[in-house]
Design a protein around this motif. Structure first.
Motif, mmCIF file in Angstrom:
data_model
loop_
_atom_site.group_PDB
_atom_site.id
_atom_site.type_symbol
_atom_site.label_atom_id
_atom_site.label_comp_id
_atom_site.label_asym_id
_atom_site.label_seq_id
_atom_site.Cartn_x
_atom_site.Cartn_y
_atom_site.Cartn_z
ATOM 1 N N SER A 145 0.941 -1.323 -0.100
ATOM 2 C CA SER A 145 0.110 0.008 -0.169
ATOM 3 C C SER A 145 0.855 1.298 -0.039
ATOM 4 O O SER A 145 0.619 2.290 -0.641
ATOM 5 C CB SER A 145 -0.844 -0.054 1.280
ATOM 6 O OG SER A 145 -1.556 1.191 1.284
ATOM 7 N N MET A 146 1.635 1.110 0.859
ATOM 8 C CA MET A 146 2.863 2.440 0.955
ATOM 9 C C MET A 146 3.645 2.635 -0.366
ATOM 10 O O MET A 146 3.884 3.723 -0.777
ATOM 11 C CB MET A 146 3.657 2.267 2.297
ATOM 12 C CG MET A 146 2.835 2.334 3.402
ATOM 13 S SD MET A 146 4.176 1.897 4.927
ATOM 14 C CE MET A 146 4.559 3.778 4.917
ATOM 15 N N ILE A 147 3.869 1.452 -1.016
ATOM 16 C CA ILE A 147 4.510 1.641 -2.064
ATOM 17 C C ILE A 147 3.861 2.250 -3.275
ATOM 18 O O ILE A 147 4.332 3.158 -4.012
ATOM 19 C CB ILE A 147 5.170 0.106 -2.702
ATOM 20 C CG1 ILE A 147 6.495 0.030 -1.886
ATOM 21 C CG2 ILE A 147 5.432 0.162 -4.207
ATOM 22 C CD1 ILE A 147 6.774 -1.546 -2.136
ATOM 23 N N PHE A 148 2.519 1.646 -3.294
ATOM 24 C CA PHE A 148 1.494 2.211 -4.479
ATOM 25 C C PHE A 148 1.174 3.716 -4.246
ATOM 26 O O PHE A 148 1.146 4.385 -5.233
ATOM 27 C CB PHE A 148 0.264 1.452 -4.338
ATOM 28 C CG PHE A 148 0.390 -0.010 -4.868
ATOM 29 C CD1 PHE A 148 1.122 -0.336 -5.774
ATOM 30 C CD2 PHE A 148 -0.544 -1.054 -4.287
ATOM 31 C CE1 PHE A 148 1.451 -1.895 -6.304
ATOM 32 C CE2 PHE A 148 -0.384 -2.361 -4.794
ATOM 33 C CZ PHE A 148 0.577 -2.549 -5.994
ATOM 34 N N GLN A 149 1.057 4.027 -2.788
ATOM 35 C CA GLN A 149 0.938 5.505 -2.476
ATOM 36 C C GLN A 149 2.106 6.531 -3.010
ATOM 37 O O GLN A 149 1.804 7.405 -3.487
ATOM 38 C CB GLN A 149 0.658 5.738 -1.046
ATOM 39 C CG GLN A 149 -0.598 5.060 -0.592
ATOM 40 C CD GLN A 149 -0.755 5.081 0.881
ATOM 41 O OE1 GLN A 149 -0.028 5.814 1.708
ATOM 42 N NE2 GLN A 149 -1.639 4.452 1.213
ATOM 43 N N ALA A 150 3.348 5.707 -2.757
ATOM 44 C CA ALA A 150 4.329 6.634 -3.370
ATOM 45 C C ALA A 150 4.562 6.818 -4.627
ATOM 46 O O ALA A 150 4.989 7.699 -5.146
ATOM 47 C CB ALA A 150 5.770 5.979 -2.641
ATOM 48 N N GLN A 154 4.527 10.117 -6.798
ATOM 49 C CA GLN A 154 5.459 10.425 -8.175
ATOM 50 C C GLN A 154 4.837 10.812 -9.245
ATOM 51 O O GLN A 154 4.968 11.779 -10.024
ATOM 52 C CB GLN A 154 6.269 9.015 -8.502
ATOM 53 C CG GLN A 154 7.548 9.039 -7.319
ATOM 54 C CD GLN A 154 8.619 10.014 -7.375
ATOM 55 O OE1 GLN A 154 8.329 11.275 -7.374
ATOM 56 N NE2 GLN A 154 9.746 9.848 -6.937
ATOM 57 N N ARG A 155 3.573 10.147 -9.582
ATOM 58 C CA ARG A 155 2.888 10.436 -10.836
ATOM 59 C C ARG A 155 2.056 12.104 -10.654
ATOM 60 O O ARG A 155 2.300 12.670 -11.718
ATOM 61 C CB ARG A 155 1.805 9.211 -11.210
ATOM 62 C CG ARG A 155 2.378 8.238 -11.809
ATOM 63 C CD ARG A 155 1.419 7.114 -12.318
ATOM 64 N NE ARG A 155 0.279 6.850 -11.293
ATOM 65 C CZ ARG A 155 0.607 6.021 -10.199
ATOM 66 N NH1 ARG A 155 1.438 5.130 -10.312
ATOM 67 N NH2 ARG A 155 -0.508 5.611 -9.638
ATOM 68 N N CYS A 160 1.728 17.911 -11.426
ATOM 69 C CA CYS A 160 2.096 19.243 -11.013
ATOM 70 C C CYS A 160 3.025 19.764 -11.824
ATOM 71 O O CYS A 160 2.784 21.177 -12.084
ATOM 72 C CB CYS A 160 2.475 19.376 -9.590
ATOM 73 S SG CYS A 160 1.226 18.428 -8.307
ATOM 74 N N GLU A 161 4.287 19.273 -12.238
ATOM 75 C CA GLU A 161 5.472 19.739 -12.759
ATOM 76 C C GLU A 161 4.823 20.244 -14.325
ATOM 77 O O GLU A 161 5.193 21.198 -14.711
ATOM 78 C CB GLU A 161 6.480 18.721 -12.713
ATOM 79 C CG GLU A 161 7.910 19.604 -13.421
ATOM 80 C CD GLU A 161 8.878 18.588 -13.215
ATOM 81 O OE1 GLU A 161 9.942 18.651 -12.471
ATOM 82 O OE2 GLU A 161 9.014 17.491 -13.911
#
Length: 186
Positions: A145-150, A154-155, A160-161
């Motif tokens: 879950s934490m990996i998917f959230q990270a 990133q996406r 935003c960029e």
């Protein structure tokens, strides 16, 4: 996150005292969300007040064990059966930070995004390493879950960029060594 419901779930395995609950909670979540022992006992006290747990006798070392009540089992069943609404989750500090950075004079928003991207990539690498070391199903699910959230973060930072770049097209985005070069087909 509901400490209350996590502790109730642990108590379905049998009576426990506070320190046992703390250790088992942290083990179940891969020590991702450490609990303060005072938080555990405060939560147990409130659950006792609400009739969700009942204290037992003290053991030889003066520790009071708690057991889940029928009302506690009903509450836990209700919790497991009810989806968590997006609105029930705490505010996202990163979203607030970037929203404020866009409106605050003198803030280089691209640098804020880049600093977060670097930190998120580092977190993603650490989580991936931790996942390789973990064996338990509960810990793996928490880390996944934490990996998917990270990865989602990133996406979102990419988005935003792109939005920031579209609003000020004369300024190229900062170089990002963690991102792959575009393919020749793009």
């Amino acid at each position: 996150m509901s400490i209350r419901h996590g502790l109730l779930a642990l108590l379905t395995q049998g009576p426990r005292y506070g320190y046992q609950l703390r250790v088992e909670f942290e083990a179940s979540t891969g020590a991702t969300w450490p609990l303060n022992i005072g938080q555990v006992y405060t939560t147990l006290s409130r659950m006792e007040r609400d009739g969700l747990v009942a204290p037992g006798e003290q053991d030889d070392q003066g520790r009071v064990v708690y057991a889940i009540t029928e009302k506690g089992r009903s509450e836990l069943s209700r919790w497991f059966g009810t989806p968590i609404a997006q609105a029930d989750r705490p505010r996202d500090e990163l979203v607030i930070k970037l929203a404020m950075a866009v409106t605050a004079p003198g803030v280089e928003v691209r640098q804020v995004v880049q600093a977060q991207r670097t930190a998120t990539m580092r977190t993603l690498q650490n989580l991936t390493r931790a996942k390789r070391a973990e064996a338990g199903t509960a810990q793996r699910l928490v880390l996944d879950s934490m990996i998917f959230q990270a990865e989602a973060e990133q996406r979102w930072l990419d988005h935003c960029e792109a939005v920031i770049a579209s609003l000020s097209p004369n300024t190229p985005p900062p170089a990002d060594p963690s991102r792959t070069a575009p393919s020749s087909q793009e």
